[in-house]
Design an enzyme around this catalytic site. Structure first.
Site, short mmCIF file in Angstrom:
data_model
loop_
_atom_site.label_atom_id
_atom_site.label_comp_id
_atom_site.label_asym_id
_atom_site.label_seq_id
_atom_site.Cartn_x
_atom_site.Cartn_y
_atom_site.Cartn_z
N ARG A 124 -26.56 -22.18 -19.65
CA ARG A 124 -26.79 -22.25 -18.23
C ARG A 124 -28.09 -21.36 -17.88
NH1 ARG A 124 -21.87 -20.14 -14.43
NH2 ARG A 124 -23.42 -20.92 -13.06
N CYS A 155 -26.44 -12.74 -12.30
CA CYS A 155 -25.45 -13.92 -12.79
C CYS A 155 -25.67 -15.10 -12.00
CB CYS A 155 -24.11 -13.39 -13.35
SG CYS A 155 -23.18 -12.69 -11.78
#
Length: 278
Positions: free
Chosen positions: A178, A234
């Site tokens: 990611r 995040c």
């Protein structure tokens, strides 16, 4: 700082009047799954808090997918489930996960002192042969007075300013694929905030899924300077929290959360994203 409580220790303290156990099991892909699991079975006397409804504020255009909850609303919710400033709080999710870490960090941010993650979570409790129940406890309401640690967070403007001046190190806590923009299951853009370094949050756990020791965590983060400010991000301020706890356990003092994280960053069209290792 001790942030873990073992299963046997919690079992001994379960009926302590000044202890509250909080179940925060959750599934980002199925937001109702955690509450359903709680209703099916949970630790004795455990209450349930929901990531979206309780541990986050109202989602707006900017601010990320899990903004911090309103101070007064969250304080009232803590009081409603029997937590005041002197209460010992033990938090668990399915295993050693990011949702329990989010709750731990929120309590820390609100100025709480006595909060612990249940080592191994719900599954660890079961594996040790401990009792579970379907009984929903009735909480004795208390009054929670927040003492917000404002210096523990950095917003998008602070992140931009600090990165432009090389004043801080920015960490991205998501999985490598990611971070590199190879996959993105949740957001319309893939990649990471330019300048962010990747430290996948699950790497603070050992091969059995249990928390690494302080020495192991110190080795894990050894390339980071303890004198520098470290901003942890995040996707939306949830999986950053295990990294924050781990950094604190490894002896890092100046560690902050960017609550909006990548989901906030990409909500501004002018913000660039990066897809290479940094």
């Amino acid at each position: 700082m001790s942030y873990l409580m073992k299963v046997d220790e919690l079992e001994e303290k379960l009926h302590n009047e000044n202890l509250v156990v909080v179940d925060v099991r959750f599934d980002l892909q199925d937001p109702d799954a955690g509450r359903k699991l709680y209703i099916e079975s949970h630790l004795p006397n455990a209450v349930y808090l929901d990531l979206n409804k309780d541990l986050s504020g109202k989602v707006k255009k900017h601010g990320g997918n899990h903004p911090l909850p309103d101070v007064d609303i969250f304080s009232a919710k803590l009081g409603n489930i029997g937590i005041d400033n002197e209460t010992t709080v033990v938090i668990y999710d399915a295993e050693n996960g990011m949702f329990s870490a989010r709750m731990w960090w929120l309590l820390y941010y609100f100025g709480h002192e006595k909060m612990y993650l249940l080592e191994g979570g719900y599954n660890g409790w079961l594996e040790n042969g401990k009792e579970v129940t379907t009984t929903i406890p009735i909480s004795r309401k208390k009054n929670y007075i927040p003492k917000i640690r404002h210096n523990e967070v950095v917003d998008i403007h602070g992140v931009k300013e600090k990165l432009s001046k090389n004043e801080s190190v920015l960490i991205d806590s998501r999985a490598k694929e990611r971070y590199l923009g190879k996959v993105e299951p949740l957001y319309p853009k893939a990649g990471h905030i330019p300048g962010a370094k990747n430290y996948f949050w699950k790497d603070v756990l050992d091969e059995n899924g249990y928390w690494k020791t302080s020495k192991e965590l110190e080795k894990h983060f050894q390339l980071l300077n303890k004198e520098e400010e470290i901003i942890v991000s995040c996707g939306s301020g949830v999986s950053a929290c295990p990294n924050i706890i781990a950094l604190k356990q490894a002896g890092y003092k100046n560690v902050k959360l960017y609550p909006g994280s990548f989901s906030d960053w990409i909500s501004y069209d002018e913000n660039r994203v990066e897809k290479k290792e940094e």
